[in-house]
Motif scaffolding. Structure first.
Motif, PDB file in Angstrom:
ATOM      1  N   MET A  60       5.803   8.207  28.840  1.00  0.00           N
ATOM      2  CA  MET A  60       4.574   7.453  29.119  1.00  0.00           C
ATOM      3  C   MET A  60       3.325   8.313  28.916  1.00  0.00           C
ATOM      4  SD  MET A  60       5.128   4.393  29.747  1.00  0.00           S
ATOM      5  CE  MET A  60       6.674   3.549  29.651  1.00  0.00           C
ATOM      6  N   PHE A  61       3.388   9.556  29.374  1.00  0.00           N
ATOM      7  CA  PHE A  61       2.251  10.451  29.148  1.00  0.00           C
ATOM      8  C   PHE A  61       2.035  10.693  27.655  1.00  0.00           C
ATOM      9  CE2 PHE A  61       2.592  11.847  33.647  1.00  0.00           C
ATOM     10  CZ  PHE A  61       1.259  11.684  33.976  1.00  0.00           C
ATOM     11  N   SER A  62       3.116  10.872  26.913  1.00  0.00           N
ATOM     12  CA  SER A  62       2.999  11.080  25.467  1.00  0.00           C
ATOM     13  C   SER A  62       2.390   9.872  24.785  1.00  0.00           C
ATOM     14  CB  SER A  62       4.365  11.384  24.864  1.00  0.00           C
ATOM     15  OG  SER A  62       4.913  12.546  25.437  1.00  0.00           O
ATOM     16  N   ILE A 114      -5.986   5.041  15.530  1.00  0.00           N
ATOM     17  CA  ILE A 114      -7.169   5.385  14.735  1.00  0.00           C
ATOM     18  C   ILE A 114      -6.758   5.917  13.369  1.00  0.00           C
ATOM     19  CG2 ILE A 114      -9.122   6.977  14.586  1.00  0.00           C
ATOM     20  CD1 ILE A 114      -9.362   6.668  17.663  1.00  0.00           C
ATOM     21  N   LEU A 115      -5.768   6.787  13.320  1.00  0.00           N
ATOM     22  CA  LEU A 115      -5.326   7.326  12.037  1.00  0.00           C
ATOM     23  C   LEU A 115      -4.706   6.257  11.149  1.00  0.00           C
ATOM     24  CD1 LEU A 115      -3.841  10.762  13.107  1.00  0.00           C
ATOM     25  CD2 LEU A 115      -5.951  10.332  11.846  1.00  0.00           C
ATOM     26  N   ALA A 116      -3.989   5.312  11.729  1.00  0.00           N
ATOM     27  CA  ALA A 116      -3.374   4.246  10.939  1.00  0.00           C
ATOM     28  C   ALA A 116      -4.414   3.289  10.376  1.00  0.00           C
ATOM     29  CB  ALA A 116      -2.374   3.488  11.798  1.00  0.00           C
ATOM     30  N   HIS A 117      -5.535   3.123  11.041  1.00  0.00           N
ATOM     31  CA  HIS A 117      -6.579   2.190  10.608  1.00  0.00           C
ATOM     32  C   HIS A 117      -7.818   2.904  10.095  1.00  0.00           C
ATOM     33  CE1 HIS A 117      -4.036  -0.261  13.253  1.00  0.00           C
ATOM     34  NE2 HIS A 117      -4.355  -1.237  12.428  1.00  0.00           N
ATOM     35  N   LEU A 118      -7.654   4.135   9.625  1.00  0.00           N
ATOM     36  CA  LEU A 118      -8.761   4.938   9.181  1.00  0.00           C
ATOM     37  C   LEU A 118      -9.485   4.303   7.984  1.00  0.00           C
ATOM     38  CD1 LEU A 118     -10.110   7.536   9.999  1.00  0.00           C
ATOM     39  CD2 LEU A 118      -8.701   8.753   8.365  1.00  0.00           C
ATOM     40  N   GLU A 119      -8.741   3.715   7.079  1.00  0.00           N
ATOM     41  CA  GLU A 119      -9.346   3.074   5.913  1.00  0.00           C
ATOM     42  C   GLU A 119     -10.186   1.867   6.330  1.00  0.00           C
ATOM     43  OE1 GLU A 119      -9.397   4.244   2.863  1.00  0.00           O
ATOM     44  OE2 GLU A 119      -8.256   5.969   3.582  1.00  0.00           O
ATOM     45  N   ASP A 120      -9.768   1.154   7.363  1.00  0.00           N
ATOM     46  CA  ASP A 120     -10.549   0.020   7.852  1.00  0.00           C
ATOM     47  C   ASP A 120     -11.885   0.484   8.439  1.00  0.00           C
ATOM     48  OD1 ASP A 120      -8.425  -1.591   7.151  1.00  0.00           O
ATOM     49  OD2 ASP A 120      -7.586  -1.600   9.189  1.00  0.00           O
ATOM     50  N   SER A 146      -4.669   7.907  19.271  1.00  0.00           N
ATOM     51  CA  SER A 146      -4.893   8.722  18.081  1.00  0.00           C
ATOM     52  C   SER A 146      -4.159   8.150  16.882  1.00  0.00           C
ATOM     53  CB  SER A 146      -4.416  10.158  18.325  1.00  0.00           C
ATOM     54  OG  SER A 146      -5.058  10.704  19.431  1.00  0.00           O
ATOM     55  N   GLY A 147      -2.932   7.723  17.090  1.00  0.00           N
ATOM     56  CA  GLY A 147      -2.156   7.115  16.010  1.00  0.00           C
ATOM     57  C   GLY A 147      -2.789   5.836  15.514  1.00  0.00           C
TER      58      GLY A 147
END
Length: 70
Positions: free
Chosen positions: A47-49, A59-65, A56-57
């Protein structure tokens, strides 16, 4: 130390020290009341992870958007 500097340091010392509050940690030497099992440990770490890595994931996955300008 010159007399002037010694006088200034002596007068400023109580002001610089301020009020000190003695904080004491309440540390107990007793063993824990209950044990934490391996399943609870894995779930807690998971849960902490997720709480740290999921935003962060996303944001990185939708960086192109985010780069697109409307």
């Amino acid at each position: 130390m010159p007399l002037l500097l010694r006088t200034i340091a002596r007068r400023a010392a109580p002001v610089l020290r301020g009020h000190t509050v003695a904080q004491r940690a309440h540390i107990s030497g007793k063993p824990a009341k209950g044990t934490v099992g391996p399943v609870e440990t894995v779930v807690g770490i998971g849960m902490f992870s997720m709480a740290i890595l999921a935003p962060s994931g996303w944001i990185l996955a939708h960086l192109e958007d985010y780069k697109k300008k409307d």
